[in-house]
Design a protein around this motif. Structure first.
Motif, PDB file in Angstrom:
ATOM      1  N   UNK A 189       0.938  -1.174   0.062  1.00  0.00           N
ATOM      2  CA  UNK A 189      -0.006   0.121   0.096  1.00  0.00           C
ATOM      3  C   UNK A 189       0.872   1.147  -0.018  1.00  0.00           C
ATOM      4  N   UNK A 190       2.044   1.325   1.074  1.00  0.00           N
ATOM      5  CA  UNK A 190       3.015   2.466   0.590  1.00  0.00           C
ATOM      6  C   UNK A 190       3.432   2.395  -0.744  1.00  0.00           C
ATOM      7  N   UNK A 191       3.538   1.540  -1.389  1.00  0.00           N
ATOM      8  CA  UNK A 191       4.307   1.504  -2.827  1.00  0.00           C
ATOM      9  C   UNK A 191       3.255   2.204  -3.750  1.00  0.00           C
ATOM     10  N   UNK A 192       1.964   1.850  -3.533  1.00  0.00           N
ATOM     11  CA  UNK A 192       0.838   2.407  -4.338  1.00  0.00           C
ATOM     12  C   UNK A 192       0.800   3.924  -4.160  1.00  0.00           C
ATOM     13  N   UNK A 193       0.938   4.266  -2.946  1.00  0.00           N
ATOM     14  CA  UNK A 193       0.771   5.761  -2.663  1.00  0.00           C
ATOM     15  C   UNK A 193       2.225   6.431  -3.355  1.00  0.00           C
ATOM     16  N   UNK A 194       3.431   5.898  -3.067  1.00  0.00           N
ATOM     17  CA  UNK A 194       4.700   6.465  -3.619  1.00  0.00           C
ATOM     18  C   UNK A 194       4.400   6.391  -5.249  1.00  0.00           C
ATOM     19  N   UNK A 195       3.903   5.536  -5.780  1.00  0.00           N
ATOM     20  CA  UNK A 195       3.736   5.546  -7.049  1.00  0.00           C
ATOM     21  C   UNK A 195       2.840   6.838  -7.723  1.00  0.00           C
ATOM     22  N   UNK A 196       2.008   7.132  -7.042  1.00  0.00           N
ATOM     23  CA  UNK A 196       1.359   8.359  -7.306  1.00  0.00           C
ATOM     24  C   UNK A 196       2.099   9.776  -7.763  1.00  0.00           C
ATOM     25  N   UNK A 197       3.413   9.603  -7.183  1.00  0.00           N
ATOM     26  CA  UNK A 197       4.291  10.640  -7.531  1.00  0.00           C
ATOM     27  C   UNK A 197       3.802  12.049  -7.080  1.00  0.00           C
ATOM     28  N   UNK A 198       3.167  12.410  -5.967  1.00  0.00           N
ATOM     29  CA  UNK A 198       2.463  13.452  -5.808  1.00  0.00           C
ATOM     30  C   UNK A 198       3.699  14.318  -4.812  1.00  0.00           C
ATOM     31  N   UNK A 199       3.389  15.469  -5.010  1.00  0.00           N
ATOM     32  CA  UNK A 199       4.031  16.472  -4.165  1.00  0.00           C
ATOM     33  C   UNK A 199       3.871  16.270  -2.460  1.00  0.00           C
ATOM     34  N   UNK A 200       2.702  15.981  -2.196  1.00  0.00           N
ATOM     35  CA  UNK A 200       2.408  15.493  -0.630  1.00  0.00           C
ATOM     36  C   UNK A 200       1.987  14.172  -0.604  1.00  0.00           C
ATOM     37  N   UNK A 201       2.664  13.500   0.426  1.00  0.00           N
ATOM     38  CA  UNK A 201       2.468  12.332   0.816  1.00  0.00           C
ATOM     39  C   UNK A 201       1.877  12.005   2.149  1.00  0.00           C
ATOM     40  N   UNK A 202       0.553  11.741   2.511  1.00  0.00           N
ATOM     41  CA  UNK A 202       0.129  11.653   3.804  1.00  0.00           C
ATOM     42  C   UNK A 202      -0.077  10.156   4.043  1.00  0.00           C
ATOM     43  N   UNK A 203       0.378   9.877   5.326  1.00  0.00           N
ATOM     44  CA  UNK A 203       0.106   8.249   5.767  1.00  0.00           C
ATOM     45  C   UNK A 203      -0.286   8.360   7.166  1.00  0.00           C
ATOM     46  N   UNK A 204      -1.126   7.440   7.346  1.00  0.00           N
ATOM     47  CA  UNK A 204      -1.690   7.133   8.712  1.00  0.00           C
ATOM     48  C   UNK A 204      -1.125   6.119   9.352  1.00  0.00           C
ATOM     49  N   UNK A 205       0.000   5.943  10.246  1.00  0.00           N
ATOM     50  CA  UNK A 205       0.605   4.788  10.755  1.00  0.00           C
ATOM     51  C   UNK A 205       1.191   4.028   9.892  1.00  0.00           C
ATOM     52  N   UNK A 206       2.297   4.555   8.998  1.00  0.00           N
ATOM     53  CA  UNK A 206       2.689   3.873   7.850  1.00  0.00           C
ATOM     54  C   UNK A 206       3.645   2.516   8.472  1.00  0.00           C
ATOM     55  N   UNK A 207       4.030   2.583   9.513  1.00  0.00           N
ATOM     56  CA  UNK A 207       4.812   1.481  10.067  1.00  0.00           C
ATOM     57  C   UNK A 207       4.003   0.313  10.738  1.00  0.00           C
ATOM     58  N   UNK A 208       2.668   0.332  10.745  1.00  0.00           N
ATOM     59  CA  UNK A 208       1.915  -0.674  11.478  1.00  0.00           C
ATOM     60  C   UNK A 208       2.269  -1.785  10.584  1.00  0.00           C
ATOM     61  N   UNK A 209       2.132  -3.067  11.430  1.00  0.00           N
ATOM     62  CA  UNK A 209       2.381  -4.370  10.867  1.00  0.00           C
ATOM     63  C   UNK A 209       3.909  -4.666  10.388  1.00  0.00           C
TER      64      UNK A 209
END
Length: 259
Positions: free
Chosen positions: A148-168
């Motif tokens: 899921x983090x990869x999918x967000x990074x693939x969006x290649x946006x200026x702003x990246x917002x993540x809610x507890x990205x280190x979960x699991x």
């Protein structure tokens, strides 16, 4: 203002979860949002990403974010919430490739060669390339989180917002993901904002800090100024002693006890 909020308030029923919060996110920096459970961290992040209804304004480059179309917003802002609803029979590659959708033309049916190369590089960086043909349902919790983090990074946006990205994630992958996000800010000029619980990770990886308590913003600013023994005691009810990380020289918690 590059990105931020003016007088944001959020209520769920009769409960006011966020209370008249104004803040500014620094461009090209990593900002951590911290506070005890129930302080409003995830609600604030979701509001900044326009997943919650709110009173007030969310601003991007001095204009209300809601004035942009959903496709335009998706080109500038990517948000990974705590919970995501995705078909479990989708392959890892196809899920991550969804991140390229905002950058495709309306009539474009297939990924371009540039898209494919970009996806492959992201997947190598997040150690998901070897999982590309696996179905999402077959993955462990940690593997899913990296996908899921990869999918967000693939969006290649200026702003990246993540809610507890280190979960699991285990400790090794926590450090890898946080280091990768930090590098996106430092090397590519991305603006990264995340909710996180581990205070030592905050001290090591974040540039800026937003501290919430009972739905209010009680402190904000550079980690080097805001992350103090007094703040941790006031907001978390913990008595700590701060010292220096042997490897990075950043602050870290060396001792801890309840007040």
């Amino acid at each position: 203002m590059y990105f931020g909020a003016k007088n944001i308030s959020v209520s769920f029923g009769k409960e006011q979860v966020l209370k008249n919060i104004s803040l500014e996110i620094k461009e090209g920096k990593t900002t951590a949002i911290i506070g005890v459970n129930g302080s409003g961290k995830s609600t604030l992040l979701r509001s900044l990403g326009r997943l919650n209804k709110y009173e007030g304004e969310v601003l991007y480059q001095d204009q209300e974010l809601g004035r942009l179309s959903q496709r335009e917003i998706a080109r500038h802002l990517a948000l990974l919430p705590q919970k995501t609803e995705t078909p479990t029979d989708i392959t890892v590659y196809d899920l991550i490739a969804l991140g390229r959708f905002p950058h495709q033309g309306l009539m474009q049916q297939r990924l371009s060669k540039e898209d494919e190369d970009f996806l492959e590089q992201i997947m190598w960086d997040t150690e998901t390339w070897e999982l590309r043909d696996e179905k999402l349902e077959s993955l462990s919790g940690g593997q899913r989180q990296r996908v899921f983090i990869s999918m967000i990074l693939a969006q290649d946006t200026d702003l990246i917002l993540l809610d507890e990205p280190t979960t699991y994630l285990d400790m090794v992958h926590q450090l890898e993901i946080l280091t990768l996000l930090k590098s996106f800010a430092e090397k590519l000029g991305k603006t990264v904002v995340y909710v996180i619980h581990d205070l030592n990770h905050v001290a090591r990886f974040a540039d800026e800090l937003l501290v919430l308590k009972e739905g209010q913003l009680v402190a904000s600013g550079p980690v080097t100024e805001v992350f103090t023994e007094k703040l941790i005691q006031d907001c978390f009810g913990l008595r700590v002693r701060l010292g220096e990380d042997t490897f990075t020289g950043h602050r870290m918690i060396l001792g801890i006890q309840n007040v």
